[in-house]
Structure formats: structure tokens, C-alpha cells
Design an enzyme around this catalytic site. Structure first.
Site, mmCIF file in Angstrom:
data_model
loop_
_atom_site.group_PDB
_atom_site.id
_atom_site.type_symbol
_atom_site.label_atom_id
_atom_site.label_comp_id
_atom_site.label_asym_id
_atom_site.label_seq_id
_atom_site.Cartn_x
_atom_site.Cartn_y
_atom_site.Cartn_z
ATOM 1 N N ARG A 48 9.940 -37.273 13.093
ATOM 2 C CA ARG A 48 10.690 -38.543 13.008
ATOM 3 C C ARG A 48 10.124 -39.443 11.912
ATOM 4 N NH1 ARG A 48 9.255 -39.629 19.205
ATOM 5 N NH2 ARG A 48 9.326 -37.359 19.103
ATOM 6 N N LYS A 67 -1.944 -29.196 18.426
ATOM 7 C CA LYS A 67 -1.218 -28.495 19.490
ATOM 8 C C LYS A 67 -2.169 -27.552 20.214
ATOM 9 C CE LYS A 67 3.304 -28.585 17.245
ATOM 10 N NZ LYS A 67 4.051 -29.323 18.284
HETATM 11 N N1 BES Z 1 8.046 -29.557 15.913
HETATM 12 C C1 BES Z 1 7.809 -30.132 17.185
HETATM 13 C C2 BES Z 1 8.962 -29.899 18.159
HETATM 14 C C3 BES Z 1 9.190 -28.475 18.616
HETATM 15 C C4 BES Z 1 8.517 -27.971 19.710
HETATM 16 C C5 BES Z 1 10.113 -27.692 17.989
HETATM 17 C C6 BES Z 1 8.762 -26.693 20.149
HETATM 18 C C7 BES Z 1 10.358 -26.400 18.424
HETATM 19 C C8 BES Z 1 9.683 -25.902 19.498
HETATM 20 C C9 BES Z 1 7.602 -31.634 17.050
HETATM 21 O O1 BES Z 1 7.014 -32.062 15.875
HETATM 22 C C10 BES Z 1 6.688 -32.041 18.152
HETATM 23 O O2 BES Z 1 5.575 -31.628 18.143
HETATM 24 N N2 BES Z 1 7.212 -32.815 19.071
HETATM 25 C C11 BES Z 1 6.476 -33.249 20.191
HETATM 26 C C12 BES Z 1 6.777 -34.696 20.425
HETATM 27 C C13 BES Z 1 5.846 -35.373 21.372
HETATM 28 C C14 BES Z 1 4.448 -35.464 20.794
HETATM 29 C C15 BES Z 1 6.383 -36.759 21.653
HETATM 30 C C16 BES Z 1 6.899 -32.398 21.368
HETATM 31 O O3 BES Z 1 8.070 -32.025 21.456
HETATM 32 O O4 BES Z 1 6.048 -32.083 22.195
HETATM 33 MN MN MN Z 2 4.910 -32.056 15.963
#
Ligand code: BES
Ligand code: MN
Ligand code: ZN
Length: 493
Positions: free
Chosen positions: A344, A269
Site C-alpha cells: 500500500r 515474515k
Molecule cells: N505481499 C503480502 C500479501 C500476500 C500474502 C500476498 C500472502 C499473497 C500471499 C503483503 O505485503 C503483506 O505482507 N501483507 C500483510 C499485511 C499485514 C502486515 C497488515 C499480510 O497480509 O499479512
Molecule cells: Mn508484505
């Protein structure tokens, strides 16, 4: 903070009284107005207080009144006084008095038409609002620490209310537990320590089993295991069982995403995007754990299963790589195009395992699954996806009542197509659009035929600031109340 019910205010040093719209005084407020020779109306006038819902005015050391303080709470329309209003009022009072110097509050509801269930909800509101996470603050000044130690709900129905509270106090305990788990940083709460905390819940009558990597490898759970490969902590699957229903009756199952820290993995991230919040990426697992604690605590007449997949998503030489193809427990193969879409993958195996082993009558998963859900709904609803209209309606109604509202989102074949892969059965990302829906479609590929709902709680699991007095700073414990209510309304014998 201790909550109690009584027919009198006792030696409380803070009286809390309701005022309805257009400065319409409740019986208790009217009495205080008289005793103080009009101090209440002066205070209301001086502070533009009308009794609108959510307003407060505090009167310190009023002459003629035994308590050191009178707190007036706007309660809105007199005819709209119900459990929800009372719960919010008690929460608002608690928030306003918590560090004020007051030590014992009395919420004066005598001579108001309030059902015992609603009186119990007042205690719930007070408990939810009194939550703090101070264990790492060794230098907190004394005057910033909570002063409020007792909160009494005063009513002539105190006895009946106390009985109702027996069913709600464990819910408050469950929410507290979920919040504590969320607030703990990832160096303290990781898959191994989280699993140990779950094992400790057996003292409440839960049967707890923990599977480690060896057992999960035997079971073929390579979607979940792949996520944990970059971590030096062992991934765990925790199964919590509550058998309060008829022997042999099919259980209701709850499955939680427990990513104890989500760095994104090798698709790391952006560090400047507040990566620290990803210690809360186990919010689904925290809610399931808190819920199981609540069901056990109130001796719910139901068979319930809680399954949580605990992992850490970290970059490392051993970490899963973008492009890897993994085989899930269901034997379906997944092309991992983005290691940050890890929730997921964890849920795919946790959902499959739960259905395979327990054949649940209904299955509900909770996950802080997508940032896109936050974009869509803001902090005011969690996303609801379901393959069954009855379940969706029940959850929507329970959410409204419990103060944890959900908003239903669509599922369908055209979205499902978006996660087809050229080299495997599916890919773990569906492209830039409809991110929350394609994530839900992914989960649905691991759902057999039972009624299923997926709650994307990314919007609600934590909030940097909430205007709901029941929600403290950061972790909300979202999910315990809506699911407890769903169970008690529709699944208990
Ligand atoms: N844990 C995150 C989702 C999330 C983001 C929760 C912000 C709470 C606040 C999840 O694992 C994630 O990183 N999702 C990605 C998916 C993408 C790579 C398709 C996202 O939401 O950017
Ligand atoms: Mn994630
Ligand atoms: Zn995540």
C-alpha cells in the site's frame, strides 16, 4: 506451440472431438465412431465417460482412423456450447496431449454452430494451457518435455476465426509475459532488471519511461522509497504509455504493485511460511506489463497508461523501521507500524503520481496486497473494491466472461476510521480484522475523484495447483484477460 485454423485436419496425429452430455456425439465424433467401427462407444463405456464437462478419454491407435490417437472431450450440454466451453475444451485437450507423444492436434469443430470469436477463443485456451517455465531445467528428461508442437482448430469458418485471432493472440502473448515475469526468481528479476525488460517493450510501440530514486526523491515519493531502503537494488517507477486513441483523450490508467521480493522487511515474515512465494509479490506489476503488451500488440484504439512501482522489501541497517513516519507524494503522512504492509505504501505514491501527471478518466490498480484476501476468497476470485458502481459492474462482467472472476468487497467510513493514526495522518495497518478492506481504504486515501477500482489479486496471482486447465503450475498471469476485455468493451473508440 503454434496454433492455426484450417478447414481440414491435415496430417494431425491426434484428433480431438467433442461429446455432449449423455454420450451425445458431435458430428466429428460420430464420423470417427463410424470409421473405427464403434471404438468410441466402447472406450466411453469402459471408462464411465458420459460427456460431462471436463471429462476426457483417450483412445490410442484406433483401427480405421488415420490419426494415432483420438481424444474425446466432455463438453456438457449441447445447447450450452459457447466461447467459454470451447476455450476450456481446447485447454483441457492441450493439457492432456502436451507431453503425451502427440505432435499435432486437430480440434474438430466442423459442422458445429461455433462463432468465429469462439473459435479464436479455442486457440487462446490452447495457448494458455501450453505455457511452461522450463528455462532453468537443464536436466529435464526428453520424454517429460512437451511433444505437442501444433494445435489446429478445424472449422469451415477457419478464415473468419483467423481474423478474430489477430485480436486475441496478443492477449496470449501478454499473459505469457506476465507469467514469465512472475516465475522468474528474485535474484534474476529485481527492480532494475524488471525496468529493463519494460524498456524493451518499446519495440512493440509502447513509450517507456523509467524513474530512479533521484527523480522520485525530487517528487517526494517517500512512501515508495521507504520500502526500498533495505535493498541493494535501486527502486524504480516505470511508466508505459500506449497512445492508440484520439489525441488528447483522457487515458485509462493501470497501476501495479511490483514488490519483486517481500521478505516483510524488519517485520520479517515467518521463514517457514513459504517466504519463497514472495518472489511473486510483483504480480500486479506483471499483469499491468502484460496488459500493456497486449494492448499494443492488438493495436487497441485507446489511450492507456501503465505505471508500476518496483521495489524490494528487505531487512537491513538502512531499512525502514517500524514506527517510522513517512511523507507521501500527496503530502499525507503515514506511520509505518508494520514494514510488511508495504504494498500500500508503494501504491500510495504510484497512484498519486499517475493521477497528478495523467488525469486519467478511470484508474485501476492490481496488487497481491493481503493474505486476508486469500483467506476470504480462496483461489477462485480476486477481490474487487471500487468507488464507482458502473466500473464495478463492468469488471464483474468482464471477469466472468474472461475466466478471471472477481468478487466485490465493501468500502466505507467505518472501515476508513480504522487506519487513523495518533501521530500521523494515517497508519499502514488497521488491526487484525478486515485486513483486505482496511488496505483498500488506505489506497482510497490516495485516489482523487476519477472512477477507481482496486483488485486484490493475492488469491489468484499464483496457485500451487489449479483445476482450471488454462492455469499452469504457479504463476497464472491473472489480470491481463479481464482488463483487456474491459478496455475492448468499454474504453475503445
Ligand atoms: N505481499 C503480502 C500479501 C500476500 C500474502 C500476498 C500472502 C499473497 C500471499 C503483503 O505485503 C503483506 O505482507 N501483507 C500483510 C499485511 C499485514 C502486515 C497488515 C499480510 O497480509 O499479512
Ligand atoms: Mn508484505
Ligand atoms: Zn507484499
Amino acid at each position: 506451440m503454434e496454433t492455426s485454423f484450417s478447414t481440414s485436419a491435415g496430417d494431425a496425429d491426434a484428433y480431438v472431438a467433442l461429446v455432449f452430455e449423455d454420450n451425445d456425439l458431435s458430428p466429428a465424433a460420430a464420423e470417427l465412431e463410424k470409421a473405427s467401427d464403434g471404438a468410441l462407444s466402447r472406450a466411453m463405456k469402459a471408462s464411465r465417460f458420459t460427456g460431462a464437462s471436463g471429462q476426457t478419454v483417450s483412445i490410442v491407435a484406433p483401427a480405421g482412423v488415420e490419426a494415432d490417437r483420438v481424444l474425446l472431450l466432455g463438453a456438457g450440454g449441447r445447447d450450452k456450447l459457447d466461447g467459454d466451453v470451447v476455450e476450456r475444451c481446447a485447454a483441457a485437450a492441450t493439457r492432456s496431449l502436451l507431453t503425451s507423444g502427440a505432435t499435432n492436434a486437430a480440434l474438430l469443430l466442423d459442422d458445429l454452430e461455433v462463432e468465429p470469436v469462439s473459435l479464436a477463443r479455442a486457440a487462446l485456451g490452447a495457448r494458455l494451457a501450453s505455457y511452461r517455465f522450463d528455462k532453468y531445467r537443464t536436466k529435464l528428461a526428453d520424454k517429460k518435455k512437451p511433444s505437442l508442437a501444433g494445435f489446429t482448430i478445424v472449422s469451415d469458418r477457419a478464415r473468419a476465426a483467423k481474423n478474430q485471432w489477430k485480436k486475441l493472440e496478443p492477449v496470449a502473448d501478454g499473459v505469457d509475459l506476465a507469467r514469465d515475469l512472475m516465475n522468474e526468481p528474485a535474484n534474476i528479476l529485481h527492480p532494475e532488471s524488471f525496468a529493463e525488460i519494460c524498456e524493451g517493450l518499446s519495440e512493440h510501440g509502447l513509450e517507456v519511461e523509467v524513474l530512479g530514486e533521484e527523480r522520485m526523491t525530487e517528487l517526494g515519493m517517500h512512501a515508495l522509497l521507504g520500502v526500498g531502503r533495505g535493498s541493494d537494488k535501486e527502486s524504480k517507477l516505470v511508466i508505459m504509455r500506449w497512445s492508440g486513441g484520439e489525441e488528447g483523450a483522457r487515458p485509462i490508467a493501470f497501476v501495479g504493485k511490483g514488490v519483486c521480493f517481500d521478505s516483510g522487511g524488519l517485520n520479517v515474515k515467518y521463514p517457514w511460511n513459504n517466504m519463497a512465494e514472495m518472489k511473486g509479490d510483483m504480480g500486479g506489476a506483471a499483469a499491468v506489463t502484460g496488459l500493456m503488451r497486449a494492448l499494443a500488440g492488438r493495436d487497441a484504439k485507446v489511450n492507456a497508461i501503465g505505471v508500476i512501482g518496483l521495489v524490494e522489501n528487505m531487512p537491513d541497517a538502512a531499512a525502514q523501521k517500524p514506527g517510522d513516519i513517512v511523507t507521501s507524494m500527496s503530502k499525507q503522512t503515514i506511520e509505518v507500524l508494520n514494514t510488511d504492509a508495504e504494498g500500500r505504501l508503494v501504491l500510495a505514491d504510484a497512484l498519486w503520481y499517475t493521477q497528478d501527471r495523467f488525469n486519467p478518466r478511470t484508474i485501476i490498480d492490481l496488487a497481491t496486497l493481503t493474505g486476508a484476501m486469500v483467506v476470504a476468497l480462496g483461489p477462485h476470485h480476486a477481490g474487487l473494491f471500487a468507488n464507482d458502481d458502473t466500473l464495478a459492474e463492468r469488471l464483474t462482467a468482464a471477469g466472468k466472461w474472461a475466466g478471471e472472476p472477481v468478487w466485490r468487497m465493501p468500502l466505507g467510513a467505518s472501515y476508513d476510521k480504522m487506519i487513523d493514526s495518533d501521530v500521523a495522518d494515517m497508519k499502514n495497518v488497521g488491526g487484525p480484522s478486515a485486513g483486505s478492506i482496511t488496505a483498500a481504504q488506505f489506497l482510497q486515501r490516495f485516489v482523487k475523484d476519477a472512477p477507481w477500482a482496486h483488485l486484490d489479486i493475492a488469491p489468484t496471482a499464483w496457485k500451487s495447483k489449479s483445476d482450471d486447465p488454462r492455469e499452469p503450475h504457479w504463476a497464472t498471469g491473472w489480470g491481463v484477460r479481464i482488463l483487456n476485455l474491459l478496455v475492448s468493451k468499454h474504453y475503445e473508440s
